[in-house]
Design an enzyme around this catalytic site. Structure first.
Site, PDB file in Angstrom:
ATOM      1  N   LYS A  10      24.932   5.876   3.511  1.00  0.00           N
ATOM      2  CA  LYS A  10      24.386   5.023   2.118  1.00  0.00           C
ATOM      3  C   LYS A  10      25.215   5.355   1.031  1.00  0.00           C
ATOM      4  O   LYS A  10      25.795   4.413   0.343  1.00  0.00           O
ATOM      5  CB  LYS A  10      22.987   5.006   2.352  1.00  0.00           C
ATOM      6  CG  LYS A  10      22.262   4.387   3.504  1.00  0.00           C
ATOM      7  CD  LYS A  10      20.803   4.494   3.382  1.00  0.00           C
ATOM      8  CE  LYS A  10      20.051   4.076   4.446  1.00  0.00           C
ATOM      9  NZ  LYS A  10      18.589   4.418   4.373  1.00  0.00           N
TER      10      LYS A  10
ATOM     11  N   THR B 181       0.622  -1.254  -0.005  1.00  0.00           N
ATOM     12  CA  THR B 181       0.025   0.376  -0.030  1.00  0.00           C
ATOM     13  C   THR B 181       0.855   1.284  -0.073  1.00  0.00           C
ATOM     14  O   THR B 181       0.272   2.340  -0.259  1.00  0.00           O
ATOM     15  CB  THR B 181      -0.920  -0.167   1.097  1.00  0.00           C
ATOM     16  OG1 THR B 181      -0.057  -0.202   2.426  1.00  0.00           O
ATOM     17  CG2 THR B 181      -2.104  -1.055   1.081  1.00  0.00           C
ATOM     18  N   GLY B 182       2.025   1.067   0.200  1.00  0.00           N
ATOM     19  CA  GLY B 182       2.988   2.311   0.353  1.00  0.00           C
ATOM     20  C   GLY B 182       3.451   2.791  -1.000  1.00  0.00           C
ATOM     21  O   GLY B 182       3.081   2.543  -2.236  1.00  0.00           O
TER      22      GLY B 182
ATOM     23  N   CYS C 280      18.756   4.451  -3.177  1.00  0.00           N
ATOM     24  CA  CYS C 280      18.387   5.146  -4.680  1.00  0.00           C
ATOM     25  C   CYS C 280      19.243   6.261  -5.036  1.00  0.00           C
ATOM     26  O   CYS C 280      19.447   6.546  -6.200  1.00  0.00           O
ATOM     27  CB  CYS C 280      16.931   5.709  -4.334  1.00  0.00           C
ATOM     28  SG  CYS C 280      16.571   6.734  -3.077  1.00  0.00           S
TER      29      CYS C 280
ATOM     30  N   ARG D 261      17.611  17.557  -0.379  1.00  0.00           N
ATOM     31  CA  ARG D 261      16.319  17.421  -0.914  1.00  0.00           C
ATOM     32  C   ARG D 261      15.742  18.538  -1.511  1.00  0.00           C
ATOM     33  O   ARG D 261      16.140  19.812  -1.134  1.00  0.00           O
ATOM     34  CB  ARG D 261      15.251  16.990   0.533  1.00  0.00           C
ATOM     35  CG  ARG D 261      13.755  16.721   0.127  1.00  0.00           C
ATOM     36  CD  ARG D 261      13.867  14.966  -0.460  1.00  0.00           C
ATOM     37  NE  ARG D 261      13.810  14.178   0.555  1.00  0.00           N
ATOM     38  CZ  ARG D 261      14.209  12.943   0.466  1.00  0.00           C
ATOM     39  NH1 ARG D 261      14.345  12.532  -0.855  1.00  0.00           N
ATOM     40  NH2 ARG D 261      14.393  12.145   1.526  1.00  0.00           N
TER      41      ARG D 261
ATOM     42  N   ARG E 217      -3.580  -2.243   9.628  1.00  0.00           N
ATOM     43  CA  ARG E 217      -4.468  -1.017   9.410  1.00  0.00           C
ATOM     44  C   ARG E 217      -5.212  -1.354   8.056  1.00  0.00           C
ATOM     45  O   ARG E 217      -6.303  -0.879   7.920  1.00  0.00           O
ATOM     46  CB  ARG E 217      -3.493   0.254   9.346  1.00  0.00           C
ATOM     47  CG  ARG E 217      -3.093   0.594  10.898  1.00  0.00           C
ATOM     48  CD  ARG E 217      -2.166   1.959  10.602  1.00  0.00           C
ATOM     49  NE  ARG E 217      -0.755   1.810   9.590  1.00  0.00           N
ATOM     50  CZ  ARG E 217       0.130   1.492  10.145  1.00  0.00           C
ATOM     51  NH1 ARG E 217       0.124   1.369  11.296  1.00  0.00           N
ATOM     52  NH2 ARG E 217       1.149   1.164   9.498  1.00  0.00           N
ATOM     53  N   SER E 218      -4.384  -1.859   7.228  1.00  0.00           N
ATOM     54  CA  SER E 218      -4.982  -2.143   5.741  1.00  0.00           C
ATOM     55  C   SER E 218      -5.542  -3.383   5.757  1.00  0.00           C
ATOM     56  O   SER E 218      -6.374  -3.725   4.671  1.00  0.00           O
ATOM     57  CB  SER E 218      -3.873  -2.074   4.657  1.00  0.00           C
ATOM     58  OG  SER E 218      -3.034  -0.640   4.953  1.00  0.00           O
TER      59      SER E 218
ATOM     60  N   ARG F 159      21.167  -4.689   3.941  1.00  0.00           N
ATOM     61  CA  ARG F 159      22.284  -4.474   3.183  1.00  0.00           C
ATOM     62  C   ARG F 159      23.643  -4.703   3.449  1.00  0.00           C
ATOM     63  O   ARG F 159      24.670  -4.656   2.701  1.00  0.00           O
ATOM     64  CB  ARG F 159      21.966  -2.870   2.720  1.00  0.00           C
ATOM     65  CG  ARG F 159      20.911  -2.576   1.748  1.00  0.00           C
ATOM     66  CD  ARG F 159      20.805  -1.217   1.183  1.00  0.00           C
ATOM     67  NE  ARG F 159      19.541  -0.863   0.779  1.00  0.00           N
ATOM     68  CZ  ARG F 159      18.878   0.136   0.769  1.00  0.00           C
ATOM     69  NH1 ARG F 159      19.531   1.395   1.269  1.00  0.00           N
ATOM     70  NH2 ARG F 159      17.652   0.297   0.360  1.00  0.00           N
TER      71      ARG F 159
ATOM     72  N   HIS G 115      16.385  11.737  -8.869  1.00  0.00           N
ATOM     73  CA  HIS G 115      17.314  12.131  -8.260  1.00  0.00           C
ATOM     74  C   HIS G 115      18.751  12.469  -9.265  1.00  0.00           C
ATOM     75  O   HIS G 115      19.004  11.960 -10.017  1.00  0.00           O
ATOM     76  CB  HIS G 115      17.896  11.118  -7.083  1.00  0.00           C
ATOM     77  CG  HIS G 115      17.111  10.468  -6.063  1.00  0.00           C
ATOM     78  ND1 HIS G 115      16.044  11.298  -5.969  1.00  0.00           N
ATOM     79  CD2 HIS G 115      17.317   9.656  -5.355  1.00  0.00           C
ATOM     80  CE1 HIS G 115      15.404  10.802  -4.894  1.00  0.00           C
ATOM     81  NE2 HIS G 115      16.112   9.726  -4.322  1.00  0.00           N
TER      82      HIS G 115
END
Ligand SMILES: NC(=O)c1ccc[n+]([C@@H]2O[C@H](COP(=O)([O-])OP(=O)(O)OC[C@H]3O[C@@H](n4cnc5c(N)ncnc54)[C@H](OP(=O)(O)O)[C@@H]3O)[C@@H](O)[C@H]2O)c1
Length: 364
Positions: free
Chosen positions: A218, A17-18, A163, A249, A44-45, A123, A256
């Site tokens: 990262k 759902t994200g 990412c 950001r 919740r979902s 990772r 990106h």
């Protein structure tokens, strides 16, 4: 309940759902090899139809695809056994504390399910490959070691790196023979990388925030693991190049951008470096995987490219665009590069990884 289909590999999505989960749903819509048969999320979902569970927070340009609209959302932890029986593998796009994600992903692998994860929890686990499919597909060798060591027959865990590194790592890989030594990189990262839109993060309009928690480490460390060597059943990270990252950001929805300055151990001319990017041949090229970009990278001669809005969707958001290669006044060379953060950098990178697993027989 999971929908049962036999023709394609049955994919489950943990965290369906994200932001990233939704991208998986869209990318799977017409996938030639995979079909979504299970969607799972938090309590919740759970119990709602997928369409109901994302009502008011569906962030994709196309509507919820028909085949998943009415799938009932299952609960990631409570329904694990039922999910394991209804899928051939899962994508993990969970947003939970790392220890819990590690545990959940291991439980799925233990239950015989290959897990392709977007989360950073595994990772740095010794026997878990951190894969950029075009760059280190040979690290899949670790899966056999992982299965043997942990007693998993069919299950396994493979992760996708952050990412932020998706654009400069391919360029530096193309320049490997010139031995990149020091790299200073600044990233200009989209708000979707934080799971946000301008509606949910209005403070980002007309604003730049010079901090993204955990991102710089990262961006500096994960490339070294991607370029690492397998020794004694684990990945020994590469020692070079040394990377210094500043992650910022910026007010764009997706994409990106990075600006990088590089010193090289071996002298190279500008045209040689551009040709190395343009002629980069990935070991995956012959396999013709459905989501693999072809070409993987594009170098622009125009001085004002790549641009986020114009170029983030290059090769369906899976390709890398590069430009502005010029001599540096401090190190040797500088350039800019761009990648799509929720496609190449998240769901798309994982879909390509799953295709590689399928191609190698690791989902059978
Ligand atoms: N956004 C990006 O561009 C991006 C890029 C690369 C990697 N990632 C990584 O991908 C992962 C997902 O990111 P996201 O941006 O998609 O996060 P998100 O939008 O917050 O979605 C999180 C998902 O996790 C589920 N979840 C939360 N708590 C849970 C629980 N207790 N049990 C089971 N499921 C639970 C949520 O379900 P509910 O809807 O039911 O709460 C939702 O499906 C993160 O690890 C993130 O770091 C994101």
């Amino acid at each position: 309940m999971c929908k049962q289909e036999k023709k394609k590999y049955r994919a489950g999505i943990l965290g369906a759902t994200g932001t990233v989960g939704q991208k998986f749903i869209v990318m799977m819509e017409d996938h030639p090899w995979f079909e979504v048969t299970c969607v799972a999320a938090s309590p919740r979902s759970a119990g709602k139809s997928y369409a109901e569970s994302v009502a008011g927070r569906w962030m994709q340009e196309t509507p919820v695809p028909d085949p998943v609209r009415n799938l009932s959302v299952m609960e990631v932890e409570k329904d694990r056994q039922a999910i394991a029986e209804g899928v051939d593998f899962v994508f993990s796009a969970l947003s939970l504390d790392k220890a819990r994600v590690r545990e959940i992903e291991e439980q799925y692998a233990e239950a015989g399910v290959p897990v392709v994860s977007n989360n950073s929890a595994h990772r740095w686990t010794d026997d878990v490959p951190i894969l950029m499919p075009e760059i280190n597909p040979h690290h899949l060798e670790l899966i056999h070691i992982q299965r043997k060591k942990r007693g998993w027959k069919r299950g396994c865990i493979v992760v996708k790196p952050n990412c932020s590194i998706q654009s400069y790592v391919p360029v530096l890989d193309a320049w490997k023979r010139f031995e990149p030594k020091n790299v200073i990189v600044s990233t200009y990262q989209a708000i979707s990388g934080a799971g946000k839109t301008f509606e949910t993060w209005p403070e980002m309009e007309d604003n730049v925030i010079p901090f993204i928690g955990g991102e710089e480490k990262k961006s500096e460390d994960e490339p070294l693991r991607v370029w690492g060597t397998i020794r004694d059943g684990k990945i020994e990270p590469a020692r070079l190049p040394v990377i210094s990252a500043t992650c910022i950001r910026v007010p764009v929805t997706d994409g990106h951008m990075v600006s990088a300055n590089v010193s090289l151990g071996k002298k190279a001319g500008r045209q040689e470096l551009i040709d190395a990017v343009r002629n980069y041949r990935s070991p995956l090229a012959e396999r013709k995987l459905p989501s693999a970009p072809d070409p993987f990278m594009k170098y622009f001669d125009e001085e004002d490219r790549p641009q986020t809005r114009l170029d983030r969707d290059f090769e369906n958001g899976m390709g890398i665009t590069v430009g502005r290669l010029r001599e540096d006044t401090v190190l040797d060379w500088r350039f800019v590069a761009l990648s799509h953060n929720t496609l190449r950098g998240a769901a798309g990178g994982s879909v390509l990884t799953a295709e590689l697993l399928a191609d190698r027989g690791l989902l059978d």
